[in-house]
Design a protein around this motif. Structure first.
Motif, PDB file in Angstrom:
ATOM      1  N   PRO A  83      16.740  15.457 -16.946  1.00 57.85           N
ATOM      2  CA  PRO A  83      17.875  16.118 -17.604  1.00 57.85           C
ATOM      3  C   PRO A  83      17.800  16.051 -19.130  1.00 57.85           C
ATOM      4  O   PRO A  83      17.497  15.017 -19.705  1.00 57.85           O
ATOM      5  CB  PRO A  83      19.091  15.327 -17.111  1.00 57.85           C
ATOM      6  CG  PRO A  83      18.640  14.712 -15.838  1.00 57.85           C
ATOM      7  CD  PRO A  83      17.179  14.432 -16.008  1.00 57.85           C
ATOM      8  N   SER A 106      18.170  19.294 -14.472  1.00 58.89           N
ATOM      9  CA  SER A 106      19.423  19.863 -14.962  1.00 58.89           C
ATOM     10  C   SER A 106      19.405  19.807 -16.477  1.00 58.89           C
ATOM     11  O   SER A 106      18.585  19.132 -17.086  1.00 58.89           O
ATOM     12  CB  SER A 106      20.650  19.120 -14.423  1.00 58.89           C
ATOM     13  OG  SER A 106      20.699  17.819 -14.960  1.00 58.89           O
ATOM     14  N   SER A 126      15.245  25.771 -11.096  1.00 57.43           N
ATOM     15  CA  SER A 126      16.280  24.775 -11.321  1.00 57.43           C
ATOM     16  C   SER A 126      16.586  24.058 -10.022  1.00 57.43           C
ATOM     17  O   SER A 126      16.683  24.681  -8.963  1.00 57.43           O
ATOM     18  CB  SER A 126      17.546  25.448 -11.841  1.00 57.43           C
ATOM     19  OG  SER A 126      18.562  24.495 -12.008  1.00 57.43           O
ATOM     20  N   SER A 128      19.319  22.457  -9.550  1.00 61.36           N
ATOM     21  CA  SER A 128      20.767  22.420  -9.325  1.00 61.36           C
ATOM     22  C   SER A 128      21.385  23.752  -9.710  1.00 61.36           C
ATOM     23  O   SER A 128      20.811  24.525 -10.462  1.00 61.36           O
ATOM     24  CB  SER A 128      21.403  21.298 -10.148  1.00 61.36           C
ATOM     25  OG  SER A 128      21.226  21.554 -11.521  1.00 61.36           O
ATOM     26  N   GLY A 130      24.539  25.837 -11.539  1.00 64.93           N
ATOM     27  CA  GLY A 130      25.016  25.701 -12.905  1.00 64.93           C
ATOM     28  C   GLY A 130      26.510  25.882 -13.024  1.00 64.93           C
ATOM     29  O   GLY A 130      27.158  26.454 -12.155  1.00 64.93           O
ATOM     30  N   GLY A 142      22.410  24.780 -15.526  1.00 62.53           N
ATOM     31  CA  GLY A 142      22.797  23.498 -16.064  1.00 62.53           C
ATOM     32  C   GLY A 142      24.293  23.498 -16.276  1.00 62.53           C
ATOM     33  O   GLY A 142      25.004  24.364 -15.786  1.00 62.53           O
TER      34      GLY A 142
END
Length: 159
Positions: A83, A106, A126, A128, A130, A142
């Motif tokens: 991250p 992230s 990605s 994750s 967002g 993100g």
């Protein structure tokens, strides 16, 4: 008898040294699985891929180290990008391996701009979903609050 105790002592010590790496790999697994799933059957890594981790930095008011992956590999490389955090400033992450398959765990961006420079031939996924609040977030997933995350392709041949 004494040799047996020494042997088992060495085995226990070795296991203790290996446990943190194993725990880290298990913690990375959901992120990597999400990225591999995002790429579908188009990735060359199989079901138990080897990867390396790119550490990112925390930038506050534009202060803090920059993050860059400039290593160029001859074969596809899976890179887990930890991250990135940016608060009230500008931040840049350079992902410049043309054979890089970057898995962005992230990104957190609060009241600032985060620019991801991605080599033209590299891939980015990605791990994750967002969330954006009062800001813009194009292509990168993100958490963005009153800011923007952008992805810029670099190193592309002129067309």
């Amino acid at each position: 008898m004494k040799q047996r105790k020494v042997f088992w002592g060495l085995v226990v010590a070795w296991a203790g040294l290996m446990a943190p790496g194993l725990a880290q790999a298990q913690a990375d697994s959901p992120a990597l699985e999400a990225c591999l799933q995002a790429w579908g059957n188009n990735h060359p890594f199989g079901s138990r891929p080897t990867y390396r981790t790119l550490a990112t930095s925390v930038k506050v008011f534009g202060r803090g180290p920059s993050t860059a992956d400039r290593e160029v590999t001859d074969t596809p490389a899976l890179i887990l990008v930890n991250p990135g955090v940016n608060v009230m400033g500008a931040s840049e992450i350079e992902l410049l391996n043309p054979n890089g398959w970057y898995c962005l765990r992230s990104a957190v961006n609060v009241m600032g701009g985060m620019d991801i420079k991605l080599h033209c031939r590299a891939r980015l996924a990605s791990a994750s979903g967002g969330t954006t609040v009062w800001g813009g977030d194009n292509a990168a997933k993100g958490v963005t609050v009153m800011g923007a995350i952008t992805v810029e392709r670099v190193g592309c041949p002129d067309t």
